[in-house]
Design an enzyme around this catalytic site. Structure first.
Site, PDB file in Angstrom:
ATOM      1  N   GLY A 244      -3.147   1.962   7.813  1.00 24.34           N
ATOM      2  CA  GLY A 244      -4.152   2.940   7.404  1.00 24.34           C
ATOM      3  C   GLY A 244      -4.876   3.638   8.537  1.00 24.34           C
ATOM      4  O   GLY A 244      -5.821   4.394   8.292  1.00 24.34           O
ATOM      5  N   GLU A 286      -0.066  -3.256   9.971  1.00 32.37           N
ATOM      6  CA  GLU A 286       1.085  -2.500   9.437  1.00 32.37           C
ATOM      7  C   GLU A 286       0.882  -0.996   9.552  1.00 32.37           C
ATOM      8  O   GLU A 286       0.776  -0.306   8.539  1.00 32.37           O
ATOM      9  CB  GLU A 286       1.265  -2.831   7.950  1.00 32.37           C
ATOM     10  N   PRO A 287       0.810  -0.454  10.753  1.00 32.61           N
ATOM     11  CA  PRO A 287       0.638   1.002  10.856  1.00 32.61           C
ATOM     12  C   PRO A 287       1.926   1.753  10.533  1.00 32.61           C
ATOM     13  O   PRO A 287       3.009   1.356  10.974  1.00 32.61           O
ATOM     14  CB  PRO A 287       0.263   1.197  12.334  1.00 32.61           C
ATOM     15  N   GLY A 288       1.803   2.800   9.754  1.00 31.73           N
ATOM     16  CA  GLY A 288       2.955   3.669   9.480  1.00 31.73           C
ATOM     17  C   GLY A 288       2.658   5.031  10.076  1.00 31.73           C
ATOM     18  O   GLY A 288       3.223   5.452  11.092  1.00 31.73           O
ATOM     19  N   ARG A 326       2.849  16.751   0.704  1.00 31.79           N
ATOM     20  CA  ARG A 326       1.463  16.293   0.880  1.00 31.79           C
ATOM     21  C   ARG A 326       0.410  17.368   0.559  1.00 31.79           C
ATOM     22  O   ARG A 326      -0.608  17.052  -0.053  1.00 31.79           O
ATOM     23  CB  ARG A 326       1.263  15.707   2.280  1.00 31.79           C
ATOM     24  N   TYR A 330      -1.853  15.945  -2.225  1.00 33.54           N
ATOM     25  CA  TYR A 330      -3.171  15.443  -1.794  1.00 33.54           C
ATOM     26  C   TYR A 330      -4.079  16.542  -1.272  1.00 33.54           C
ATOM     27  O   TYR A 330      -5.092  16.244  -0.650  1.00 33.54           O
ATOM     28  CB  TYR A 330      -3.018  14.445  -0.635  1.00 33.54           C
ATOM     29  N   CYS A 357      10.209  27.168  -6.872  1.00 41.03           N
ATOM     30  CA  CYS A 357       9.666  27.922  -8.003  1.00 41.03           C
ATOM     31  C   CYS A 357       8.415  27.237  -8.517  1.00 41.03           C
ATOM     32  O   CYS A 357       8.412  26.645  -9.604  1.00 41.03           O
ATOM     33  CB  CYS A 357      10.710  28.007  -9.107  1.00 41.03           C
ATOM     34  N   GLU A 358       7.385  27.268  -7.730  1.00 39.54           N
ATOM     35  CA  GLU A 358       6.097  26.620  -8.040  1.00 39.54           C
ATOM     36  C   GLU A 358       5.021  27.384  -7.291  1.00 39.54           C
ATOM     37  O   GLU A 358       5.086  27.486  -6.062  1.00 39.54           O
ATOM     38  CB  GLU A 358       6.041  25.193  -7.461  1.00 39.54           C
ATOM     39  N   TYR A 386       5.382  10.440   6.055  1.00 42.86           N
ATOM     40  CA  TYR A 386       5.376  10.810   4.642  1.00 42.86           C
ATOM     41  C   TYR A 386       5.807  12.262   4.423  1.00 42.86           C
ATOM     42  O   TYR A 386       5.350  12.922   3.499  1.00 42.86           O
ATOM     43  CB  TYR A 386       3.992  10.543   4.015  1.00 42.86           C
TER      44      TYR A 386
HETATM   45  C1  LIG Z   1       0.520  -2.396   2.243  1.00 43.72           C
HETATM   46  C2  LIG Z   1       0.577  -1.215   3.131  1.00 43.72           C
HETATM   47  N1  LIG Z   1       0.738  -1.410   4.443  1.00 43.72           N
HETATM   48  C3  LIG Z   1       0.824  -0.369   5.296  1.00 43.72           C
HETATM   49  C4  LIG Z   1       0.726   0.934   4.848  1.00 43.72           C
HETATM   50  C5  LIG Z   1       0.835   2.010   5.869  1.00 43.72           C
HETATM   51  O1  LIG Z   1      -0.253   2.830   5.845  1.00 43.72           O
HETATM   52  P1  LIG Z   1      -0.430   3.949   6.988  1.00 43.72           P
HETATM   53  O2  LIG Z   1       0.799   4.752   6.998  1.00 43.72           O
HETATM   54  O3  LIG Z   1      -1.614   4.699   6.522  1.00 43.72           O
HETATM   55  O4  LIG Z   1      -0.655   3.233   8.254  1.00 43.72           O
HETATM   56  C6  LIG Z   1       0.535   1.185   3.501  1.00 43.72           C
HETATM   57  C7  LIG Z   1       0.333   2.541   2.982  1.00 43.72           C
HETATM   58  O5  LIG Z   1      -0.804   2.962   2.770  1.00 43.72           O
HETATM   59  C8  LIG Z   1       0.469   0.083   2.605  1.00 43.72           C
HETATM   60  O6  LIG Z   1       0.312   0.269   1.303  1.00 43.72           O
HETATM   61  N1  LIG Z   2       2.091   8.824   1.099  1.00 41.25           N
HETATM   62  C1  LIG Z   2       0.703   8.895   1.386  1.00 41.25           C
HETATM   63  C2  LIG Z   2       0.071   7.629   1.787  1.00 41.25           C
HETATM   64  C3  LIG Z   2       0.476   6.446   0.998  1.00 41.25           C
HETATM   65  C4  LIG Z   2       0.571   5.338   1.916  1.00 41.25           C
HETATM   66  C5  LIG Z   2       1.399   4.218   1.403  1.00 41.25           C
HETATM   67  N2  LIG Z   2       0.655   3.150   0.776  1.00 41.25           N
HETATM   68  C6  LIG Z   2       0.412  10.010   2.366  1.00 41.25           C
HETATM   69  O1  LIG Z   2       1.228  10.826   2.611  1.00 41.25           O
HETATM   70  O2  LIG Z   2      -0.645  10.145   2.887  1.00 41.25           O
END
Ligand SMILES: Cc1ncc(COP(=O)(O)O)c(C=O)c1O
Ligand SMILES: N[C@@H](CCCC[NH3+])C(=O)O
Length: 437
Positions: A244, A286-288, A326, A330, A357-358, A386
């Site tokens: 997050g 768990e950074p994504g 996104r 969002y 087409c939106e 994402y």
């Molecule tokens: C359980 C969990 N871990 C990690 C993440 C990765 O989040 P972010 O990409 O915001 O770091 C998410 C998505 O929000 C999640 O649901």
């Molecule tokens: N997919 C979302 C966040 C969800 C993260 C996964 N739990 C985004 O683009 O911001």
């Protein structure tokens, strides 16, 4: 936002002119600066090393999963968070070490659990009571053991900048701490000799710019762990505080440096361990988005330009909500630039439309740019998380290609989808040729 620009005023990505990439691979195109991905990973990994805190930094592959990105994640010493058989399959194809893979999901089915157990992945993050039953049965059947964390909802919900303390939990994920469900789950898990309960997991939200939400979550986890230690003599060896960590999409976003997030978590967990006289657990995160988000740029080619006098000018590009849902989903904001006009002053405001087409297929409203012409290459920044991961084939548009660039060299890592790929699963229908009931 700072971008690499050469003397001719061209946007550069990791030493390569963006226009050259667009020309070579076609558009729309996802381009990743691999150095940046490595630096982001290292910002987390090194901070834990500097403080000598045992940790796992698991890349949340939902942000962007492909063989190449998982290979880079592994090279940088990351673990991996997967949420499906598809993500697990990709990890195995990428040669990711199974013991560093953690599996999430609020509705893991029997096939997913069987696959995770068969592969002996490092950890399953258990989310609900049904899953405990499934996991117990699978472990018994395969005569195996599994490390687990329990995902709990600590009653803190992050809404980007602020935090809501929810008395009553309302989430599809995890076990509620306050109602006693988490404790009930803990006791169930502890009963099974094949399950090793390593600790607790929580994830409070995404795109968070401050550290106090994580700190509050850690406090709640420790309070629970302390109670369980007093009551059941249980000691956790892992505390997972989820992902997050926020990134910069536009100038308005002011995230912390990544090592500052890690630093704050370490400080808090150390303090809590002292406060509760609790053995210092491993810290997992768990950074994504923070690993890949800012490292990604999408390149588009400008097609039609439509000026509505006294209203606005729409410029349409050759992608849109199919490669970046996104903004539509969002109301997410992005910045853009024309790759060949980086030194030219902005002369007008344009709204960037996709080609679906939106009416809602808009990437950016009212962005200031130099004069836009048909054929210009437009870059949208911070699309690495994402974006591709949530891409669709709506209107049967092909998913874009993905290119990695590092030290002036570029390499295709995901091919552009072909029309044949799209119809590969289609079968024709012939009346009267179906199976009888
Ligand atoms: C359980 C969990 N871990 C990690 C993440 C990765 O989040 P972010 O990409 O915001 O770091 C998410 C998505 O929000 C999640 O649901
Ligand atoms: N997919 C979302 C966040 C969800 C993260 C996964 N739990 C985004 O683009 O911001």
């Amino acid at each position: 936002m700072n971008h690499e620009v050469n003397e001719q005023g061209q946007l550069m990505i990791a030493g390569v002119p963006a226009k050259e990439l667009a020309h070579h691979y076609g558009t729309p195109l996802f381009v990743y600066d691999v150095d940046r991905i490595r630096a982001n990973a290292q910002a987390f990994v090194r901070t834990f090393e500097e403080y000598n805190v045992p940790a796992q930094v698991a890349y949340a592959s939902k942000a962007f999963s492909s063989t190449a990105i998982l290979q880079v994640a592994h090279q940088e010493g990351l673990s991996l968070d997967v949420v499906s058989q598809g993500e697990l399959h990709t990890a195995l194809e990428a040669g990711f070490p199974v013991e560093k893979i953690h599996m999430h999901g609020n509705n893991k089915n029997i096939q997913e659990i069987e696959m995770a157990v068969r592969c002996s992945i490092g950890c399953i993050v258990v989310d609900n009571f049904f899953e405990i039953e499934l996991l117990s049965a699978v472990l018994k059947e395969q005569n195996k053991t599994m490390d687990v964390l329990l995902r709990v909802t600590p009653g803190i919900e992050a809404h980007t900048h602020d935090y809501i303390l929810t008395g009553q939990e309302d989430s599809k994920f995890g076990f509620d701490l306050s109602s006693g469900q988490a404790e009930e789950a803990f006791l169930k898990v502890k009963e099974d000799p094949n399950i090793q309960m390593k600790g607790l997991h929580c994830h409070i939200g995404s795109q968070i710019f401050e550290t106090d939400g994580f700190q509050m979550a850690a406090q709640r986890l420790f309070r629970t762990l302390h109670e369980w230690k007093e009551t059941y003599y249980y000691e956790a060896s892992v505390v997972n505080l989820g992902g997050g960590f926020g990134i910069q999409y536009t100038e308005e976003d002011q995230p912390l440096e990544l090592d500052q997030y890690a630093h704050a978590l370490i400080k808090e967990v150390k303090a809590l361990s002292r406060q509760f006289d609790y053995p210092m657990p491993e810290i997992w995160i768990e950074p994504g988005r923070a690993i890949v988000g800012e490292a990604g740029t999408t390149l588009y080619t400008v097609g039609s330009v439509k000026n509505i006098p006294d209203v606005r000018t729409y410029i349409s590009v050759d992608g849109g909500m199919t490669d970046n849902i996104r903004p539509a989903l969002y109301n997410a904001k992005y910045e853009a630039a024309l790759t060949e006009k980086m030194k030219e002053p902005a002369e007008n405001k344009y709204s960037i439309a996709g080609k679906c087409c939106e009416s809602g297929d808009m990437l950016i409203w009212d962005v200031a740019l130099p004069a836009v012409e048909h054929g210009d290459t437009l870059a949208v920044f911070s699309t690495g998380a994402y974006g591709y991961a949530m891409a669709s084939n709506y209107n049967r548009f092909q998913k874009p290609a993905v290119v990695f660039v590092e030290n002036g060299e570029h390499q295709l890592v995901v091919q552009r989808e072909s029309y044949q790929d799209m119809t590969r699963l289609d079968l024709s229908y012939e009346k009267g040729k179906g199976k009888e009931k």
